[in-house]
Design an enzyme around this catalytic site. Structure first.
Site, PDB file in Angstrom:
ATOM      1  N   HIS A 215      34.413 117.113 -49.032  1.00  0.00           N
ATOM      2  CA  HIS A 215      33.905 117.174 -47.369  1.00  0.00           C
ATOM      3  C   HIS A 215      32.249 117.081 -47.491  1.00  0.00           C
ATOM      4  O   HIS A 215      31.854 116.039 -46.702  1.00  0.00           O
ATOM      5  CB  HIS A 215      33.962 118.638 -46.643  1.00  0.00           C
ATOM      6  CG  HIS A 215      33.864 118.479 -45.609  1.00  0.00           C
ATOM      7  ND1 HIS A 215      35.015 117.713 -44.696  1.00  0.00           N
ATOM      8  CD2 HIS A 215      32.963 118.852 -44.702  1.00  0.00           C
ATOM      9  CE1 HIS A 215      34.352 117.810 -43.574  1.00  0.00           C
ATOM     10  NE2 HIS A 215      33.375 118.212 -43.480  1.00  0.00           N
ATOM     11  N   TYR A 219      28.759 114.297 -45.167  1.00  0.00           N
ATOM     12  CA  TYR A 219      27.507 114.603 -44.714  1.00  0.00           C
ATOM     13  C   TYR A 219      26.371 113.751 -45.231  1.00  0.00           C
ATOM     14  O   TYR A 219      25.313 113.278 -44.744  1.00  0.00           O
ATOM     15  CB  TYR A 219      27.129 115.864 -44.538  1.00  0.00           C
ATOM     16  CG  TYR A 219      28.168 116.901 -43.764  1.00  0.00           C
ATOM     17  CD1 TYR A 219      27.964 116.726 -42.461  1.00  0.00           C
ATOM     18  CD2 TYR A 219      29.163 117.558 -44.395  1.00  0.00           C
ATOM     19  CE1 TYR A 219      28.838 117.419 -41.698  1.00  0.00           C
ATOM     20  CE2 TYR A 219      30.082 118.026 -43.629  1.00  0.00           C
ATOM     21  CZ  TYR A 219      29.977 118.130 -42.269  1.00  0.00           C
ATOM     22  OH  TYR A 219      30.934 119.006 -41.502  1.00  0.00           O
ATOM     23  N   HIS A 366      40.834 110.575 -37.946  1.00  0.00           N
ATOM     24  CA  HIS A 366      39.996 111.298 -37.596  1.00  0.00           C
ATOM     25  C   HIS A 366      38.539 110.806 -38.559  1.00  0.00           C
ATOM     26  O   HIS A 366      37.607 110.560 -37.884  1.00  0.00           O
ATOM     27  CB  HIS A 366      40.357 112.748 -38.122  1.00  0.00           C
ATOM     28  CG  HIS A 366      39.004 113.707 -38.335  1.00  0.00           C
ATOM     29  ND1 HIS A 366      38.195 114.279 -37.197  1.00  0.00           N
ATOM     30  CD2 HIS A 366      38.428 114.109 -39.355  1.00  0.00           C
ATOM     31  CE1 HIS A 366      36.980 114.630 -37.744  1.00  0.00           C
ATOM     32  NE2 HIS A 366      37.361 114.888 -39.067  1.00  0.00           N
ATOM     33  N   PHE A 367      38.732 110.561 -39.674  1.00  0.00           N
ATOM     34  CA  PHE A 367      37.621 110.158 -40.462  1.00  0.00           C
ATOM     35  C   PHE A 367      37.235 108.706 -40.264  1.00  0.00           C
ATOM     36  O   PHE A 367      35.981 108.426 -40.403  1.00  0.00           O
ATOM     37  CB  PHE A 367      37.729 110.551 -41.983  1.00  0.00           C
ATOM     38  CG  PHE A 367      38.669 109.721 -42.933  1.00  0.00           C
ATOM     39  CD1 PHE A 367      38.158 108.540 -43.398  1.00  0.00           C
ATOM     40  CD2 PHE A 367      39.844 110.580 -43.462  1.00  0.00           C
ATOM     41  CE1 PHE A 367      39.476 107.781 -44.002  1.00  0.00           C
ATOM     42  CE2 PHE A 367      40.804 109.823 -44.083  1.00  0.00           C
ATOM     43  CZ  PHE A 367      40.599 108.536 -44.449  1.00  0.00           C
ATOM     44  N   HIS A 368      38.202 107.928 -39.609  1.00  0.00           N
ATOM     45  CA  HIS A 368      37.667 106.522 -39.391  1.00  0.00           C
ATOM     46  C   HIS A 368      36.933 106.800 -38.353  1.00  0.00           C
ATOM     47  O   HIS A 368      35.972 105.861 -38.115  1.00  0.00           O
ATOM     48  CB  HIS A 368      38.958 105.740 -39.148  1.00  0.00           C
ATOM     49  CG  HIS A 368      39.509 104.945 -40.573  1.00  0.00           C
ATOM     50  ND1 HIS A 368      40.210 105.552 -41.605  1.00  0.00           N
ATOM     51  CD2 HIS A 368      39.297 103.788 -41.220  1.00  0.00           C
ATOM     52  CE1 HIS A 368      40.449 104.815 -42.545  1.00  0.00           C
ATOM     53  NE2 HIS A 368      39.692 103.873 -42.416  1.00  0.00           N
ATOM     54  N   ARG A 429      50.611 109.963 -44.228  1.00  0.00           N
ATOM     55  CA  ARG A 429      49.582 108.927 -44.582  1.00  0.00           C
ATOM     56  C   ARG A 429      49.652 107.916 -45.416  1.00  0.00           C
ATOM     57  O   ARG A 429      50.782 108.257 -46.360  1.00  0.00           O
ATOM     58  CB  ARG A 429      48.203 109.561 -45.087  1.00  0.00           C
ATOM     59  CG  ARG A 429      47.428 110.362 -44.025  1.00  0.00           C
ATOM     60  CD  ARG A 429      46.516 111.347 -45.047  1.00  0.00           C
ATOM     61  NE  ARG A 429      45.537 110.329 -45.620  1.00  0.00           N
ATOM     62  CZ  ARG A 429      44.320 111.224 -46.013  1.00  0.00           C
ATOM     63  NH1 ARG A 429      44.204 112.159 -46.254  1.00  0.00           N
ATOM     64  NH2 ARG A 429      43.167 110.348 -46.451  1.00  0.00           N
ATOM     65  N   ARG A 430      49.023 106.966 -45.772  1.00  0.00           N
ATOM     66  CA  ARG A 430      49.337 106.002 -46.838  1.00  0.00           C
ATOM     67  C   ARG A 430      50.614 105.854 -47.154  1.00  0.00           C
ATOM     68  O   ARG A 430      50.968 106.000 -48.602  1.00  0.00           O
ATOM     69  CB  ARG A 430      48.555 106.520 -47.878  1.00  0.00           C
ATOM     70  CG  ARG A 430      47.093 107.189 -47.625  1.00  0.00           C
ATOM     71  CD  ARG A 430      46.661 108.097 -48.652  1.00  0.00           C
ATOM     72  NE  ARG A 430      45.380 108.156 -48.826  1.00  0.00           N
ATOM     73  CZ  ARG A 430      44.417 109.151 -49.348  1.00  0.00           C
ATOM     74  NH1 ARG A 430      45.231 110.100 -49.889  1.00  0.00           N
ATOM     75  NH2 ARG A 430      43.299 109.156 -49.419  1.00  0.00           N
TER      76      ARG A 430
END
Lengths: 541, 191
Positions: A215, A219, A366-368, A429-430
């Site tokens: 995680h 950042y 979300h993370f894209h 996913r994937r």
């Protein structure tokens, strides 16, 4: 004052070259698994591509951007030549070599384990060794940032460290400590198995170590973007930073609360107890704080710029902003994507809501949106802003830059919104293939096709980005003047020691990590019978 | 790209004012965060959607020869208290049983693990979602109110056959389930 321009340019060019190739792989993956393409025949090619795309985008691209930008900040903010340019070249060489060492086995299909490693699957040792070399190269950068900061402080006692350098060093410390989790996993658990010294591995413990990195690495990716918000954007649009102290506070908060929250990636895992899952959930909520502070400070700074340009009214000032300025445009797009992505993140943060979307396409969406969208669009802005100072040549294609930023924004929205949606519908996913003829999955087909179109727009935008940079390298020479950062409305004359250095915050960062990870790790490490047989991965193994 | 406006002096009324506004916003941000945490905690307690409490170990090397995950024990079992327990294994690239059958309006305990690598366990259309990690037993409890037939895909990359790892869950009427359970120790809907 930028002295080591070639060094910085080398970092950016390698970063963007890797980004361009990985972008193509990403779109190929979208297409392969969509209704537009039949069964791939050899699904291994798909997972090979996912491994390469993830490794390049997560480990190589943002690391090189942070390193290059960090060197630029060191010279421009401290206004003196950097200490240790040879070491910096060594760090760059290690990242480049590590990338090749890792990517060759991936390309050969010897390490299709995805960038998240997933033991007990074990691929070629060279893949993991390559990743470790990349990390070691980046740690040289961390050391250099520290050395340069403390040398400057020694020569300028009592002076406030410029915000750009303060936040840059905070980012380097965050990376140094967050990388430790994956480094322990790779060196003590995975590599002994990959090299054949052992035939078993503790899969649960490996996942806990990886979550420590998984995680907070986000950042680390985010730091250059936030540094740009605070120290580039207000200057570029002709305004002032609303508050220098709030910037320091935001970066300090990131430093201390981004590590002890990684277990939210393991909410659905059986090897971590419910108590620590709740603890990490609470801390994940706290990490929203520096972002909320940043949203306020940057919006206020942008308003200052608008009012200086004659903007009036409660919201009417928005029309007075320099919308034709690429930095302004990138910031607005970035904030919109940060808003949606952040809201999604708050959903993922709670165990109850996460249980609906965990490991579905929602997460990929979300993370894209956050990384590929909000963060990467500011990497483009940073490159556009720095380029004339690095090349000594004008970057004049403003129309092309605006088009590039707009297509990136539109492409990312068209890619990720349907992606979130099919995740809610339950699409995992994937997978190299989905049977869209199945009545239960047929409803997802249209959304997946929309995502493929979004991806295609992103490929066009990525190509435009490279074209703008190349044109910048070929343009006529100009003197771009000294590189400057934003000035605060109330420039700090003196800063409390706590907001001017790191010892206290580093102690808190390490302490909180030990508190929140110590027990789960010790608990699993103490169990003697949790090692499971490894499962080799890769063609011909 | 543009010149900076002239600086104002520190400690003027403007600086004080700016600081006040900033503090007010910071307080709002803290309240938002606290609200979210309380909401998550309350939802957890009242909706009873909670992570599993106990850490349970199992050796994937001996799953098939002894213990609760031997093949004859997999599937749905009726418990003396009227609830049912479903035991399942994920392995490259299938679930055992491939089709899970459970009754409506009954407490269902899921107990599952992996026989090799990391797998995922997700029942489409529900919030039943867990990871299967070799070496550990994953548990979850649910109650289905209506009969449904759902896919149960593996949602974690588990190797080159991952895309083919789809199980099935059938929730059938309680009475029909009881009829089926009358003459069988373990139930599945594998044809």
């Amino acid at each position: 004052m930028l002295i080591n321009k070639r060094l910085i340019l080398a970092h950016f060019w390698l970063a963007f070259a890797g980004f361009g190739l990985a972008l193509l792989l990403g779109e190929w993956q979208m297409f392969i698994r969509s209704p537009l393409h039949a069964w791939i025949g050899n699904p291994e090619l798909y997972y090979r591509s996912v491994t390469a795309h993830g490794s390049a985008m997560a480990y190589v691209f943002p690391t090189l951007v942070a390193m290059g930008f960090g060197y630029a900040i060191t010279e421009a903010a401290l206004k003196r030549p950097m200490i240790g340019p040879r070491w910096a070249w060594l760090g760059f060489a290690l990242v480049a070599i590590g990338t090749v060492v890792a990517m060759v086995p991936v390309a050969l299909g010897h390490a299709s384990v995805l960038y998240t490693f997933y033991p007990p699957m074990i691929g070629s040792p060279f893949y993991y060794i390559g990743v470790v070399i990349v990390v070691i190269g980046s740690w040289i950068w961390v050391a250099l940032m520290s050395v340069n900061l403390y040398a400057w402080k020694r020569d300028n006692p009592g002076q406030p460290v410029p915000l750009a350098m303060f936040s840059n060093v905070a980012g380097s410390y965050l990376w140094a400590w967050t990388a430790v989790g994956a480094a322990i996993e790779l060196i003590f658990l995975i590599l002994p198995a990959a090299l054949g010294f052992t035939t078993t591995i503790d899969a649960g413990l490996s996942r806990v170590f990886f979550s420590w990195t998984l995680h907070a690495i986000v950042y680390f990716w985010l730091f250059p973007t936030y540094i740009a918000y605070y120290t580039i954007v207000p200057r570029a649009i002709g305004g002032r930073l609303y508050s220098d102290a709030m910037g320091r506070l935001a970066f300090i908060l990131f430093l201390i609360v981004s590590m002890p929250i990684g277990v939210h990636h393991l909410f659905m895992d059986p090897e971590v107890g419910s108590g620590f899952k709740f603890m990490h959930s609470v801390f994940t909520a706290f990490v929203a704080l520096p972002t909320l502070l940043t949203v306020f400070t940057i919006c206020a700074s942008v308003e200052i710029a608008a009012r200086l340009r004659g903007g009036k009214g409660a919201l009417g000032w928005i029309t007075a902003l320099p919308w034709r300025n690429p930095i302004m445009l990138a910031t607005a797009f970035s904030f919109i994507m940060l808003g949606f992505g952040g809201a999604g993140g708050l959903i993922n943060m709670s165990y109850q809501l996460d249980s609906t979307i965990h490991n579905t396409q929602w997460i990929t969406g979300h993370f894209h949106l956050i990384f590929g969208g909000a963060i990467v669009i500011m990497y483009f802005a940073i490159a556009y802003d720095l380029w004339p100072h690095l090349t000594g040549r004008a970057l004049a294609s403003f129309g092309l830059m605006r088009l590039q930023l707009a297509t990136w924004f539109v492409g990312m929205m068209v890619l990720t919104f349907p992606w979130h949606w099919v995740g809610i519908l339950g699409m995992p996913r994937r997978m190299a293939f989905y049977d869209y003829t199945d009545p239960a999955l047929a409803a997802q087909a249209a959304s997946v096709i929309a995502s493929v179109i979004g991806g295609a727009i992103l490929v066009i935008s990525g190509a435009l980005f490279i074209i703008v940079l190349i044109r910048g390298q070929l343009a006529p020479r100009v003197d771009a003047g000294p590189y400057r950062f934003s000035v605060a409305v109330h420039e700090p004359r003196r800063v409390p020691a706590a907001l001017n250095g790191f010892p206290l915050w580093l102690a808190l960062m390490i302490g909180l990590t030990v508190v929140n990870y110590g027990f789960p790790i010790a608990n699993l490490a103490a169990l003697s019978n949790t090692a499971v047989p490894i499962v080799p991965v890769g063609t011909g193994r | 790209m543009t010149g900076d406006p002239p600086p104002s002096s520190p400690h003027d009324p403007g600086a004080e004012h700016a600081l006040r506004i900033e503090r007010r916003w910071a307080s709002v941000a803290v309240l938002i965060v606290i609200f979210l945490i309380v909401m998550a905690a309350v939802a957890g307690v009242h909706q009873a959607t909670m992570p599993q409490l106990k850490l349970e170990l199992v050796d994937p090397r001996t799953l098939h020869v002894s213990g609760e995950f031997i093949e004859s024990n997999l599937g749905t079992a009726v418990e003396p208290d009227g609830s049912v327990t479903v035991r399942a294994i994920g392995q490259q690239y299938s679930f055992v049983p491939q089709c899970i059958v459970v009754p409506t309006d009954t407490v269902v305990h899921f107990r599952a693990t992996s026989g090799d690598v990391v797998h995922g366990f997700l029942i489409d259309g529900t919030n039943l979602n867990t990871m299967l990690i070799p070496g550990f037993i994953s548990t979850a409890t649910a109650r289905f109110s209506t009969p449904i037939e759902s896919h149960m895909p593996c949602h974690e990359y588990c190797g080159v056959g991952h895309e083919g790892m789809w199980g099935k869950v059938k929730v059938i009427d309680k009475a029909a389930f009881e009829k089926l359970a009358a003459d069988r120790r373990r139930l599945t809907c594998v044809d």
